[in-house]
Design a protein around this motif. Structure first.
Motif, PDB file in Angstrom:
ATOM      1  N   LEU A 144     -55.010  44.755 -20.827  1.00 27.03           N
ATOM      2  CA  LEU A 144     -53.832  43.955 -20.194  1.00 27.03           C
ATOM      3  C   LEU A 144     -54.049  44.011 -18.711  1.00 27.03           C
ATOM      4  N   PRO A 145     -53.867  42.936 -17.992  1.00 24.52           N
ATOM      5  CA  PRO A 145     -53.470  42.792 -16.486  1.00 24.52           C
ATOM      6  C   PRO A 145     -52.869  43.913 -15.890  1.00 24.52           C
ATOM      7  N   VAL A 146     -53.089  44.407 -14.546  1.00 24.46           N
ATOM      8  CA  VAL A 146     -52.241  45.363 -13.992  1.00 24.46           C
ATOM      9  C   VAL A 146     -50.933  44.658 -13.621  1.00 24.46           C
ATOM     10  N   TYR A 147     -51.138  43.523 -13.127  1.00 26.05           N
ATOM     11  CA  TYR A 147     -49.908  42.858 -12.559  1.00 26.05           C
ATOM     12  C   TYR A 147     -49.170  42.106 -13.632  1.00 26.05           C
ATOM     13  N   ASP A 148     -47.710  42.371 -13.814  1.00 28.51           N
ATOM     14  CA  ASP A 148     -46.951  41.754 -14.959  1.00 28.51           C
ATOM     15  C   ASP A 148     -45.703  41.042 -14.032  1.00 28.51           C
ATOM     16  N   PRO A 149     -46.079  39.893 -13.875  1.00 31.67           N
ATOM     17  CA  PRO A 149     -44.768  39.299 -13.020  1.00 31.67           C
ATOM     18  C   PRO A 149     -43.475  39.111 -13.862  1.00 31.67           C
ATOM     19  N   ALA A 150     -43.406  38.975 -15.277  1.00 32.61           N
ATOM     20  CA  ALA A 150     -42.257  39.125 -16.110  1.00 32.61           C
ATOM     21  C   ALA A 150     -41.465  40.348 -15.846  1.00 32.61           C
ATOM     22  N   ARG A 151     -42.310  41.564 -15.730  1.00 34.67           N
ATOM     23  CA  ARG A 151     -41.647  42.758 -15.972  1.00 34.67           C
ATOM     24  C   ARG A 151     -41.105  43.160 -14.429  1.00 34.67           C
ATOM     25  N   GLU A 152     -41.751  42.722 -13.389  1.00 34.52           N
ATOM     26  CA  GLU A 152     -41.289  42.782 -12.075  1.00 34.52           C
ATOM     27  C   GLU A 152     -39.974  42.074 -11.990  1.00 34.52           C
ATOM     28  N   LYS A 153     -39.872  40.811 -12.347  1.00 38.53           N
ATOM     29  CA  LYS A 153     -38.633  40.116 -12.316  1.00 38.53           C
ATOM     30  C   LYS A 153     -37.600  40.704 -12.995  1.00 38.53           C
ATOM     31  N   ARG A 154     -37.672  41.422 -14.066  1.00 38.75           N
ATOM     32  CA  ARG A 154     -36.888  42.158 -14.921  1.00 38.75           C
ATOM     33  C   ARG A 154     -36.460  43.205 -14.142  1.00 38.75           C
ATOM     34  N   ILE A 155     -37.171  43.855 -13.387  1.00 36.23           N
ATOM     35  CA  ILE A 155     -36.938  45.107 -12.674  1.00 36.23           C
ATOM     36  C   ILE A 155     -35.852  44.683 -11.474  1.00 36.23           C
ATOM     37  N   PHE A 156     -36.346  43.674 -10.751  1.00 40.46           N
ATOM     38  CA  PHE A 156     -35.452  43.171  -9.573  1.00 40.46           C
ATOM     39  C   PHE A 156     -34.007  42.824 -10.041  1.00 40.46           C
ATOM     40  N   THR A 157     -33.900  41.936 -11.352  1.00 35.34           N
ATOM     41  CA  THR A 157     -32.631  41.507 -11.821  1.00 35.34           C
ATOM     42  C   THR A 157     -31.863  42.833 -12.176  1.00 35.34           C
ATOM     43  N   ARG A 158     -32.526  43.639 -12.911  1.00 35.99           N
ATOM     44  CA  ARG A 158     -31.722  44.876 -13.363  1.00 35.99           C
ATOM     45  C   ARG A 158     -31.456  45.747 -11.797  1.00 35.99           C
ATOM     46  N   MET A 159     -32.387  45.919 -10.962  1.00 34.29           N
ATOM     47  CA  MET A 159     -31.683  46.593  -9.695  1.00 34.29           C
ATOM     48  C   MET A 159     -30.627  45.887  -8.961  1.00 34.29           C
ATOM     49  N   LYS A 160     -30.763  44.667  -8.791  1.00 34.57           N
ATOM     50  CA  LYS A 160     -29.560  43.829  -8.294  1.00 34.57           C
ATOM     51  C   LYS A 160     -28.338  44.096  -8.991  1.00 34.57           C
ATOM     52  N   GLY A 161     -28.403  43.952 -10.246  1.00 35.13           N
ATOM     53  CA  GLY A 161     -27.210  44.115 -11.060  1.00 35.13           C
ATOM     54  C   GLY A 161     -26.512  45.270 -10.894  1.00 35.13           C
ATOM     55  N   GLU A 162     -27.176  46.547 -10.714  1.00 36.53           N
ATOM     56  CA  GLU A 162     -26.915  47.965 -10.640  1.00 36.53           C
ATOM     57  C   GLU A 162     -26.404  48.268  -9.179  1.00 36.53           C
ATOM     58  N   ASN A 163     -26.826  47.314  -8.431  1.00 31.70           N
ATOM     59  CA  ASN A 163     -26.683  47.767  -6.835  1.00 31.70           C
ATOM     60  C   ASN A 163     -25.063  47.650  -6.576  1.00 31.70           C
ATOM     61  N   PRO A 164     -24.591  49.287  -5.803  1.00 34.04           N
ATOM     62  CA  PRO A 164     -23.457  49.173  -5.417  1.00 34.04           C
ATOM     63  C   PRO A 164     -23.105  48.797  -4.236  1.00 34.04           C
ATOM     64  N   GLY A 165     -24.210  48.591  -3.367  1.00 37.94           N
ATOM     65  CA  GLY A 165     -24.261  48.494  -1.902  1.00 37.94           C
ATOM     66  C   GLY A 165     -24.165  49.869  -1.117  1.00 37.94           C
ATOM     67  N   PRO A 166     -24.464  49.861   0.023  1.00 39.26           N
ATOM     68  CA  PRO A 166     -23.902  48.936   1.040  1.00 39.26           C
ATOM     69  C   PRO A 166     -25.392  48.118   1.297  1.00 39.26           C
ATOM     70  N   LEU A 167     -26.422  48.419   0.824  1.00 36.85           N
ATOM     71  CA  LEU A 167     -27.784  47.575   0.824  1.00 36.85           C
ATOM     72  C   LEU A 167     -27.303  46.102   0.095  1.00 36.85           C
ATOM     73  N   ASP A 168     -27.750  45.131   0.590  1.00 40.63           N
ATOM     74  CA  ASP A 168     -27.553  43.861   0.075  1.00 40.63           C
ATOM     75  C   ASP A 168     -28.802  43.818  -1.122  1.00 40.63           C
ATOM     76  N   ASP A 169     -28.850  42.724  -2.120  1.00 39.39           N
ATOM     77  CA  ASP A 169     -29.577  42.891  -3.184  1.00 39.39           C
ATOM     78  C   ASP A 169     -30.902  42.514  -2.489  1.00 39.39           C
ATOM     79  N   GLN A 170     -30.881  41.719  -1.497  1.00 42.34           N
ATOM     80  CA  GLN A 170     -32.305  41.199  -0.532  1.00 42.34           C
ATOM     81  C   GLN A 170     -33.043  42.400  -0.119  1.00 42.34           C
ATOM     82  N   ALA A 171     -32.175  43.305   0.169  1.00 43.41           N
ATOM     83  CA  ALA A 171     -32.946  44.711   0.721  1.00 43.41           C
ATOM     84  C   ALA A 171     -33.539  45.447  -0.442  1.00 43.41           C
TER      85      ALA A 171
END
Length: 92
Positions: A40-67
């Protein structure tokens, strides 16, 4: 709290982050070994997208989602780089 006390707490958190980053990297290497065995390839863009989505959903701040995404992009990029280095070393 004084500035020195706050800095001591930051230092404690930095040490914990260091431990966590290295633990995460160790787990990423284990996944890399499995991926290599499964061709399997090292790079898994779908997995990375899921991580980013989950982390934004769990982010309480003060860092914004883009950070948060930028921080995780860097962590994931370094894990991917490490996987590639280890895979190349095993081939030599």
């Amino acid at each position: 709290m004084t500035i020195d006390e706050i800095r001591q707490e930051i230092d404690r958190l930095d040490s914990e982050l260091l431990r966590i980053f290295n633990e995460r990297a160790t787990l990423a290497l284990r996944i890399g070994e499995i991926k290599k065995g499964l061709h399997l390839p090292v790079y898994d863009p779908a997995r990375e997208k899921r991580i980013f989505t989950r982390m934004k959903g769990e982010n309480p701040g003060p860092l914004d989602d883009q950070a948060i995404v930028r921080l995780f992009e860097r962590v994931i990029d370094e894990s991917r780089r490490l996987e590639r280095i280890m895979t190349n070393q095993e081939r030599n």
